[in-house]
Scaffold this motif. Structure first.
Motif, PDB file in Angstrom:
ATOM      1  N   ILE A 188       1.071  -1.205  -0.268  1.00 30.21           N
ATOM      2  CA  ILE A 188      -0.011  -0.026   0.000  1.00 30.21           C
ATOM      3  C   ILE A 188       0.828   1.196  -0.085  1.00 30.21           C
ATOM      4  O   ILE A 188       1.587   1.317   0.943  1.00 30.21           O
ATOM      5  CB  ILE A 188      -0.780   0.194   1.358  1.00 30.21           C
ATOM      6  N   VAL A 189       0.710   2.067  -1.145  1.00 27.57           N
ATOM      7  CA  VAL A 189       1.675   3.081  -1.163  1.00 27.57           C
ATOM      8  C   VAL A 189       1.300   4.266  -0.035  1.00 27.57           C
ATOM      9  O   VAL A 189       0.034   4.738   0.323  1.00 27.57           O
ATOM     10  CB  VAL A 189       1.359   4.070  -2.523  1.00 27.57           C
ATOM     11  N   PRO A 190       2.149   4.731   0.844  1.00 28.20           N
ATOM     12  CA  PRO A 190       2.040   5.741   1.960  1.00 28.20           C
ATOM     13  C   PRO A 190       1.308   6.935   1.190  1.00 28.20           C
ATOM     14  O   PRO A 190       1.424   7.506   0.249  1.00 28.20           O
ATOM     15  CB  PRO A 190       3.559   6.202   2.247  1.00 28.20           C
ATOM     16  N   ALA A 191       0.333   7.276   2.139  1.00 27.78           N
ATOM     17  CA  ALA A 191      -0.329   8.523   1.938  1.00 27.78           C
ATOM     18  C   ALA A 191       0.158   9.903   1.417  1.00 27.78           C
ATOM     19  O   ALA A 191       0.007  10.836   0.669  1.00 27.78           O
ATOM     20  CB  ALA A 191      -1.475   8.901   2.951  1.00 27.78           C
ATOM     21  N   ARG A 192       1.403  10.082   2.294  1.00 28.49           N
ATOM     22  CA  ARG A 192       2.242  11.377   1.784  1.00 28.49           C
ATOM     23  C   ARG A 192       2.756  11.141   0.435  1.00 28.49           C
ATOM     24  O   ARG A 192       2.845  12.176  -0.265  1.00 28.49           O
ATOM     25  CB  ARG A 192       3.270  11.558   2.824  1.00 28.49           C
ATOM     26  N   MET A 193       2.843  10.077   0.141  1.00 28.17           N
ATOM     27  CA  MET A 193       3.740   9.644  -1.396  1.00 28.17           C
ATOM     28  C   MET A 193       2.480  10.030  -2.212  1.00 28.17           C
ATOM     29  O   MET A 193       2.822  10.655  -3.315  1.00 28.17           O
ATOM     30  CB  MET A 193       4.241   8.403  -1.440  1.00 28.17           C
ATOM     31  N   ILE A 194       1.425   9.786  -1.986  1.00 28.95           N
ATOM     32  CA  ILE A 194       0.427   9.908  -2.932  1.00 28.95           C
ATOM     33  C   ILE A 194      -0.035  11.232  -3.173  1.00 28.95           C
ATOM     34  O   ILE A 194      -0.235  12.040  -4.409  1.00 28.95           O
ATOM     35  CB  ILE A 194      -1.011   9.010  -2.649  1.00 28.95           C
ATOM     36  N   GLU A 195       0.248  11.886  -2.132  1.00 28.69           N
ATOM     37  CA  GLU A 195      -0.013  13.419  -1.966  1.00 28.69           C
ATOM     38  C   GLU A 195       1.032  14.088  -2.732  1.00 28.69           C
ATOM     39  O   GLU A 195       0.539  15.193  -3.592  1.00 28.69           O
ATOM     40  CB  GLU A 195      -0.155  13.901  -0.491  1.00 28.69           C
ATOM     41  N   LYS A 196       2.252  13.882  -2.664  1.00 29.41           N
ATOM     42  CA  LYS A 196       3.219  14.696  -3.232  1.00 29.41           C
ATOM     43  C   LYS A 196       3.283  14.283  -4.725  1.00 29.41           C
ATOM     44  O   LYS A 196       3.440  15.288  -5.369  1.00 29.41           O
ATOM     45  CB  LYS A 196       4.667  14.279  -2.580  1.00 29.41           C
ATOM     46  N   TYR A 197       3.128  13.023  -5.303  1.00 25.65           N
ATOM     47  CA  TYR A 197       2.974  12.711  -6.353  1.00 25.65           C
ATOM     48  C   TYR A 197       1.619  12.572  -7.133  1.00 25.65           C
ATOM     49  O   TYR A 197       1.013  11.590  -7.706  1.00 25.65           O
ATOM     50  CB  TYR A 197       3.700  11.187  -6.753  1.00 25.65           C
ATOM     51  N   HIS A 198       0.566  13.704  -6.657  1.00 30.69           N
ATOM     52  CA  HIS A 198      -0.624  13.539  -7.166  1.00 30.69           C
ATOM     53  C   HIS A 198      -0.850  13.385  -8.454  1.00 30.69           C
ATOM     54  O   HIS A 198      -0.382  14.125  -9.183  1.00 30.69           O
ATOM     55  CB  HIS A 198      -1.470  14.646  -6.513  1.00 30.69           C
ATOM     56  N   ASN A 199      -1.412  12.237  -9.203  1.00 32.42           N
ATOM     57  CA  ASN A 199      -1.731  12.089 -10.450  1.00 32.42           C
ATOM     58  C   ASN A 199      -0.439  11.851 -11.164  1.00 32.42           C
ATOM     59  O   ASN A 199      -0.241  11.957 -12.539  1.00 32.42           O
ATOM     60  CB  ASN A 199      -2.563  13.062 -11.177  1.00 32.42           C
ATOM     61  N   ARG A 200       0.592  11.375 -10.567  1.00 36.87           N
ATOM     62  CA  ARG A 200       1.918  11.079 -11.027  1.00 36.87           C
ATOM     63  C   ARG A 200       2.384   9.618 -10.358  1.00 36.87           C
ATOM     64  O   ARG A 200       3.779   9.372 -10.598  1.00 36.87           O
ATOM     65  CB  ARG A 200       2.946  12.247 -10.807  1.00 36.87           C
ATOM     66  N   ILE A 201       1.398   8.819 -10.055  1.00 32.07           N
ATOM     67  CA  ILE A 201       1.715   7.510  -9.770  1.00 32.07           C
ATOM     68  C   ILE A 201       0.379   6.585 -10.552  1.00 32.07           C
ATOM     69  O   ILE A 201      -0.654   6.970 -10.396  1.00 32.07           O
ATOM     70  CB  ILE A 201       1.489   7.030  -8.400  1.00 32.07           C
ATOM     71  N   ILE A 202       1.095   5.776 -11.457  1.00 33.07           N
ATOM     72  CA  ILE A 202       0.044   4.777 -12.070  1.00 33.07           C
ATOM     73  C   ILE A 202       0.402   3.494 -11.634  1.00 33.07           C
ATOM     74  O   ILE A 202       1.303   3.045 -11.166  1.00 33.07           O
ATOM     75  CB  ILE A 202       0.204   4.924 -13.572  1.00 33.07           C
ATOM     76  N   ASN A 203      -0.848   2.555 -11.841  1.00 30.15           N
ATOM     77  CA  ASN A 203      -0.660   1.262 -11.435  1.00 30.15           C
ATOM     78  C   ASN A 203      -1.389   0.366 -12.385  1.00 30.15           C
ATOM     79  O   ASN A 203      -2.280   0.754 -13.268  1.00 30.15           O
ATOM     80  CB  ASN A 203      -1.545   0.937 -10.102  1.00 30.15           C
ATOM     81  N   ILE A 204      -0.755  -0.863 -12.847  1.00 30.86           N
ATOM     82  CA  ILE A 204      -1.526  -1.911 -13.361  1.00 30.86           C
ATOM     83  C   ILE A 204      -2.226  -2.889 -12.840  1.00 30.86           C
ATOM     84  O   ILE A 204      -1.561  -3.468 -11.881  1.00 30.86           O
ATOM     85  CB  ILE A 204      -0.505  -2.454 -14.565  1.00 30.86           C
ATOM     86  N   HIS A 205      -3.443  -3.301 -13.085  1.00 27.71           N
ATOM     87  CA  HIS A 205      -4.295  -4.095 -12.371  1.00 27.71           C
ATOM     88  C   HIS A 205      -4.810  -4.913 -13.635  1.00 27.71           C
ATOM     89  O   HIS A 205      -5.491  -4.465 -14.404  1.00 27.71           O
ATOM     90  CB  HIS A 205      -5.552  -3.539 -11.726  1.00 27.71           C
TER      91      HIS A 205
END
Length: 208
Positions: free
Chosen positions: A93-110
């Motif tokens: 699970i990606v840390p919330a602070r990382m998601i906040e800093k890289y908002h719409n700059r993290i992608i995932n393949i599911h």
């Protein structure tokens, strides 16, 4: 030149696809700056080393708290001047602070057509077992931007794959990788690097 970090947990088949696509020009204007795994024995790290790409093991288990783990991840991303984070079979699970800093700059393949067969507990073969248990005739893969919820966030690309009579989870997993994952993940990275992707009101848009 967009710099990406690829986060992995296992063998790194999607990572290899990205490495090959950067090498042959399918993914343009992109450099793999670093590969990060939460498992020190992940074969993906060996793939990175063979390709001359810096490889790091950053495991949550090595840190006293989620905050310390988040610091280590953020420090590494900053060290390599990363523009885009690609989760390619990353079972953390990606840390919330990382998601906040890289908002719409993290992608995932599911490996399903989100919102079906996704969320907490749906990973690896479990996804394909669920597809077969439901009797789905079509499945596929999804590339999406990452937000605070598991397998959630704006959908960027999807590709459908036929479920065939007699499929096992292993056979279906391989077909989804070959026909969907290995095609749409490089395409998504290329589109973002070309500046063709925008997100507005929670929906990802692709310009011509």
């Amino acid at each position: 030149m967009q710099k990406i970090a690829v986060c992995v947990s296992g063998g790194g088949t999607n990572l290899q696809t990205i490495i090959d696509a950067v090498s042959d020009g399918t993914i343009r204007n992109t450099e793999i700056a670093v590969v990060i795994s939460n498992k020190e024995n992940a074969y993906a790290l060996e793939r990175a080393s063979k390709a001359g790409i810096p490889a790091r093991c950053i495991s949550p288990k090595s840190y006293e708290s989620r905050d310390s783990f988040a610091d280590a991840m953020l420090d590494t991303l900053e060290e390599y001047n990363v523009d885009l984070v690609v989760l390619a079979g990353y079972l953390v699970i990606v840390p919330a602070r990382m998601i906040e800093k890289y908002h719409n700059r993290i992608i995932n393949i599911h490996p399903s057509l989100i919102p079906a067969h996704c969320g907490m507990g749906y990973y690896g073969l479990k996804v394909h077992e669920s597809v077969l248990a439901m009797g789905n005739k079509v499945t596929g893969a999804t590339v999406h931007f990452v937000d605070e919820k598991a397998d959630h966030g704006p959908i960027l690309l999807q590709k459908a794959v036929e479920v065939q009579e007699g499929d096992t989870p292993e056979i279906l997993q391989r077909r989804v990788m070959e026909q969907a994952e290995w095609k749409i993940l490089p395409k998504a990275i290329d589109l973002i690097g070309a500046g063709k992707v925008t997100v507005k009101d929670g929906i990802a848009h692709i310009s011509e």
